[in-house]
Design a protein around this motif. Structure first.
Motif, PDB file in Angstrom:
ATOM      1  N   ALA A  69       0.824  -1.209   0.000  1.00 54.14           N
ATOM      2  CA  ALA A  69       0.000   0.000   0.000  1.00 54.14           C
ATOM      3  C   ALA A  69       0.856   1.255   0.000  1.00 54.14           C
ATOM      4  O   ALA A  69       0.549   2.227  -0.709  1.00 54.14           O
ATOM      5  N   TRP A  70       1.916   1.262   0.763  1.00 51.84           N
ATOM      6  CA  TRP A  70       2.769   2.444   0.814  1.00 51.84           C
ATOM      7  C   TRP A  70       3.556   2.631  -0.478  1.00 51.84           C
ATOM      8  O   TRP A  70       3.819   3.757  -0.901  1.00 51.84           O
ATOM      9  N   ILE A  71       3.903   1.539  -1.127  1.00 53.66           N
ATOM     10  CA  ILE A  71       4.559   1.665  -2.436  1.00 53.66           C
ATOM     11  C   ILE A  71       3.584   2.266  -3.447  1.00 53.66           C
ATOM     12  O   ILE A  71       3.954   3.120  -4.265  1.00 53.66           O
ATOM     13  N   LEU A  72       2.325   1.839  -3.388  1.00 54.47           N
ATOM     14  CA  LEU A  72       1.316   2.427  -4.271  1.00 54.47           C
ATOM     15  C   LEU A  72       1.156   3.915  -4.004  1.00 54.47           C
ATOM     16  O   LEU A  72       1.019   4.722  -4.937  1.00 54.47           O
ATOM     17  N   LEU A  73       1.174   4.305  -2.732  1.00 55.48           N
ATOM     18  CA  LEU A  73       1.085   5.721  -2.389  1.00 55.48           C
ATOM     19  C   LEU A  73       2.242   6.505  -2.997  1.00 55.48           C
ATOM     20  O   LEU A  73       2.057   7.598  -3.551  1.00 55.48           O
ATOM     21  N   VAL A  74       3.433   5.949  -2.930  1.00 50.25           N
ATOM     22  CA  VAL A  74       4.612   6.629  -3.492  1.00 50.25           C
ATOM     23  C   VAL A  74       4.481   6.746  -5.010  1.00 50.25           C
ATOM     24  O   VAL A  74       4.817   7.781  -5.600  1.00 50.25           O
ATOM     25  N   ILE A  75       3.981   5.684  -5.659  1.00 52.09           N
ATOM     26  CA  ILE A  75       3.828   5.719  -7.113  1.00 52.09           C
ATOM     27  C   ILE A  75       2.817   6.787  -7.525  1.00 52.09           C
ATOM     28  O   ILE A  75       3.072   7.584  -8.449  1.00 52.09           O
ATOM     29  N   ILE A  76       1.687   6.847  -6.845  1.00 49.40           N
ATOM     30  CA  ILE A  76       0.669   7.858  -7.166  1.00 49.40           C
ATOM     31  C   ILE A  76       1.213   9.257  -6.899  1.00 49.40           C
ATOM     32  O   ILE A  76       1.001  10.183  -7.695  1.00 49.40           O
ATOM     33  N   ALA A  77       1.930   9.423  -5.787  1.00 50.61           N
ATOM     34  CA  ALA A  77       2.515  10.730  -5.474  1.00 50.61           C
ATOM     35  C   ALA A  77       3.533  11.138  -6.535  1.00 50.61           C
ATOM     36  O   ALA A  77       3.609  12.316  -6.922  1.00 50.61           O
ATOM     37  N   ALA A  78       4.323  10.171  -7.034  1.00 48.86           N
ATOM     38  CA  ALA A  78       5.314  10.480  -8.066  1.00 48.86           C
ATOM     39  C   ALA A  78       4.635  10.913  -9.359  1.00 48.86           C
ATOM     40  O   ALA A  78       5.045  11.903  -9.996  1.00 48.86           O
ATOM     41  N   PHE A  79       3.581  10.202  -9.767  1.00 46.91           N
ATOM     42  CA  PHE A  79       2.856  10.596 -10.970  1.00 46.91           C
ATOM     43  C   PHE A  79       2.222  11.968 -10.808  1.00 46.91           C
ATOM     44  O   PHE A  79       2.225  12.782 -11.743  1.00 46.91           O
ATOM     45  N   THR A  80       1.688  12.246  -9.638  1.00 53.38           N
ATOM     46  CA  THR A  80       1.072  13.556  -9.398  1.00 53.38           C
ATOM     47  C   THR A  80       2.119  14.654  -9.433  1.00 53.38           C
ATOM     48  O   THR A  80       1.896  15.725 -10.022  1.00 53.38           O
ATOM     49  N   ALA A  81       3.273  14.401  -8.823  1.00 52.60           N
ATOM     50  CA  ALA A  81       4.343  15.402  -8.823  1.00 52.60           C
ATOM     51  C   ALA A  81       4.836  15.672 -10.236  1.00 52.60           C
ATOM     52  O   ALA A  81       5.072  16.829 -10.619  1.00 52.60           O
ATOM     53  N   ILE A  82       4.994  14.611 -11.037  1.00 49.99           N
ATOM     54  CA  ILE A  82       5.423  14.791 -12.427  1.00 49.99           C
ATOM     55  C   ILE A  82       4.393  15.599 -13.210  1.00 49.99           C
ATOM     56  O   ILE A  82       4.734  16.470 -14.019  1.00 49.99           O
ATOM     57  N   SER A  83       3.121  15.328 -12.956  1.00 49.93           N
ATOM     58  CA  SER A  83       2.065  16.060 -13.654  1.00 49.93           C
ATOM     59  C   SER A  83       2.108  17.544 -13.295  1.00 49.93           C
ATOM     60  O   SER A  83       1.983  18.412 -14.175  1.00 49.93           O
ATOM     61  N   PHE A  84       2.291  17.852 -12.014  1.00 49.50           N
ATOM     62  CA  PHE A  84       2.357  19.256 -11.604  1.00 49.50           C
ATOM     63  C   PHE A  84       3.598  19.928 -12.165  1.00 49.50           C
ATOM     64  O   PHE A  84       3.562  21.110 -12.525  1.00 49.50           O
ATOM     65  N   PHE A  85       4.712  19.200 -12.244  1.00 54.07           N
ATOM     66  CA  PHE A  85       5.928  19.791 -12.809  1.00 54.07           C
ATOM     67  C   PHE A  85       5.756  20.085 -14.293  1.00 54.07           C
ATOM     68  O   PHE A  85       6.178  21.137 -14.792  1.00 54.07           O
ATOM     69  N   SER A  86       5.128  19.152 -15.018  1.00 53.35           N
ATOM     70  CA  SER A  86       4.958  19.348 -16.458  1.00 53.35           C
ATOM     71  C   SER A  86       3.869  20.363 -16.782  1.00 53.35           C
ATOM     72  O   SER A  86       3.801  20.860 -17.906  1.00 53.35           O
ATOM     73  N   ALA A  87       3.008  20.663 -15.813  1.00 49.45           N
ATOM     74  CA  ALA A  87       1.876  21.557 -16.080  1.00 49.45           C
ATOM     75  C   ALA A  87       2.321  22.943 -16.522  1.00 49.45           C
ATOM     76  O   ALA A  87       1.618  23.600 -17.293  1.00 49.45           O
ATOM     77  N   LYS A  88       3.477  23.386 -16.039  1.00 50.96           N
ATOM     78  CA  LYS A  88       3.914  24.739 -16.392  1.00 50.96           C
ATOM     79  C   LYS A  88       4.262  24.870 -17.871  1.00 50.96           C
ATOM     80  O   LYS A  88       4.387  25.989 -18.383  1.00 50.96           O
ATOM     81  N   PHE A  89       4.400  23.743 -18.572  1.00 50.80           N
ATOM     82  CA  PHE A  89       4.735  23.785 -19.984  1.00 50.80           C
ATOM     83  C   PHE A  89       3.507  23.726 -20.882  1.00 50.80           C
ATOM     84  O   PHE A  89       3.604  24.072 -22.067  1.00 50.80           O
ATOM     85  N   TRP A  90       2.347  23.283 -20.363  1.00 51.90           N
ATOM     86  CA  TRP A  90       1.195  23.134 -21.258  1.00 51.90           C
ATOM     87  C   TRP A  90      -0.120  23.601 -20.680  1.00 51.90           C
ATOM     88  O   TRP A  90      -1.104  23.719 -21.401  1.00 51.90           O
ATOM     89  N   VAL A  91      -0.169  23.902 -19.378  1.00 51.48           N
ATOM     90  CA  VAL A  91      -1.412  24.401 -18.775  1.00 51.48           C
ATOM     91  C   VAL A  91      -1.372  25.924 -18.795  1.00 51.48           C
ATOM     92  O   VAL A  91      -0.427  26.541 -18.297  1.00 51.48           O
ATOM     93  N   HIS A  92      -2.415  26.541 -19.348  1.00 56.16           N
ATOM     94  CA  HIS A  92      -2.455  27.993 -19.521  1.00 56.16           C
ATOM     95  C   HIS A  92      -3.558  28.574 -18.640  1.00 56.16           C
ATOM     96  O   HIS A  92      -4.732  28.229 -18.768  1.00 56.16           O
ATOM     97  N   TYR A  93      -3.144  29.481 -17.751  1.00 58.17           N
ATOM     98  CA  TYR A  93      -4.103  30.180 -16.881  1.00 58.17           C
ATOM     99  C   TYR A  93      -4.286  31.602 -17.396  1.00 58.17           C
ATOM    100  O   TYR A  93      -3.631  32.026 -18.367  1.00 58.17           O
ATOM    101  N   ASP A  94      -5.148  32.359 -16.723  1.00 54.83           N
ATOM    102  CA  ASP A  94      -5.462  33.711 -17.198  1.00 54.83           C
ATOM    103  C   ASP A  94      -4.255  34.619 -17.192  1.00 54.83           C
ATOM    104  O   ASP A  94      -4.177  35.550 -17.997  1.00 54.83           O
ATOM    105  N   ASP A  95      -3.306  34.354 -16.272  1.00 57.02           N
ATOM    106  CA  ASP A  95      -2.133  35.240 -16.202  1.00 57.02           C
ATOM    107  C   ASP A  95      -1.017  34.777 -17.134  1.00 57.02           C
ATOM    108  O   ASP A  95       0.090  35.273 -17.032  1.00 57.02           O
TER     109      ASP A  95
END
Length: 318
Positions: free
Chosen positions: A292-318
């Motif tokens: 279970a804890w390994i699964l938590l780490v895997i999900i956290a890693a995917f989420t962190a990668i998604s947030f890191f990559s967001a600055k390259f393709w997610v566009h906000y109003d500013d």
């Protein structure tokens, strides 16, 4: 210090400010106390039902525990065995990653396509939204998983329909080449929730952007690529995070369709199903906690990668 006025002695401006600050602080403390008082039942539930079980699970992941005897401290042996000497762990990881990489993009693409179609101002829009959203409410249930098992059985409705066209369908569930696709189709069928979120995002795009693009000669596809997609990237990012986490946690379809076995040669052995087998099939609670804890780490890693990559393709109003 005081000021003498015609009406007597009054507090100085500094004194009046200090007095006002005291009453303001008291009012702030009263509001804070009321807020914490209303929040207190939730804090108790969060502590007892989330924090404490998580801490206990982390401790048990370093032990050998079978629910009947006291935990036996093993250190990192559980993690070493999982990562280095457990073939079923690697099999479950492979199946889970294939499921996530197939189901999430297809589901989001279908949800966006339907949302764009419904955003055209159809009559009875609320009825269509309810119809498309209904599978998201029912799809994770045991009843739907059992229905899916009957549909894709060797003599199920899918093969009966194919037989009418002279096609002999395989046994979709028992064939390892096709079994994972039955689960992917079931997941994609539940596209209603991200569709509703996409539809809300599409409603926020100013219509004058499309009018200006039409005047400049942009076709529907170019408007979709250059206006629609960039404007809804925050919504797309949100749906991507939520659907990825849900896909990693998927359990019921695999458990019901494969009767808890993980399918032929572990072709539908989701990670969560393997965790369940270790915990409640073999009563290796310490080992399951480590999984279970390994699964938590895997999900956290995917989420962190998604947030890191967001600055390259997610566009906000500013």
């Amino acid at each position: 210090m005081t000021d003498i006025t015609q009406n007597g002695i009054l507090p100085s401006p500094a004194g009046r400010r200090s007095h006002a600050f005291w009453w303001q602080s008291q009012a702030t403390r009263s509001r804070a106390f009321a807020g914490y008082a209303f929040l207190f039942p939730w804090l108790i539930g969060f502590t007892l039902l989330t924090v404490v079980p998580a801490v206990v699970s982390l401790y048990l992941s370093f032990t050998d525990f079978d629910l009947l005897t006291a935990p036996n401290w093993l250190g990192t042996d559980n993690y070493s065995r999982i990562l280095l000497a457990d073939p079923k762990f690697m099999a479950s990881m492979r199946v889970t990653f294939v499921f996530v990489l197939l189901s999430v993009p297809i589901k989001l693409a279908l949800a966006l396509l339907v949302a764009v179609a419904l955003n055209k101002g159809l009559e009875g829009l609320s009825v269509y939204r309810a119809i498309f959203y209904l599978p998201s409410l029912l799809g994770a249930s045991v009843a739907i998983a059992m229905l899916w098992r009957q549909l894709f059985a060797g003599d199920g409705l899918i093969n009966i329909g194919l037989a009418n066209f002279g096609i002999t369908g395989p046994s979709w569930i028992s064939n390892p080449n096709y079994s994972i696709w039955t689960l992917v189709i079931l997941s994609v069928w539940q596209f209603g929730a991200p569709m509703i979120i996409f539809l809300a995002g599409l409603r926020q795009i100013p219509s004058d952007l499309y009018e200006a693009a039409s005047i400049d000669g942009a076709g529907k596809w170019r408007q979709f690529v250059k206006i629609t997609v960039p404007m809804i990237t925050p919504v797309l990012f949100f749906n991507l995070i939520i659907q990825t986490i849900d896909a990693f946690k998927s359990f019921t379809p695999s458990f019901v369709i494969s009767a808890g076995s993980g399918g032929p040669i572990n072709s539908t052995l989701f990670y969560t199903l393997y965790l369940y087998q270790e915990a409640f099939g073999f009563f290796r609670m310490g080992y399951a906690s480590a999984l279970a804890w390994i699964l938590l780490v895997i999900i956290a890693a995917f989420t962190a990668i998604s947030f890191f990559s967001a600055k390259f393709w997610v566009h906000y109003d500013d």
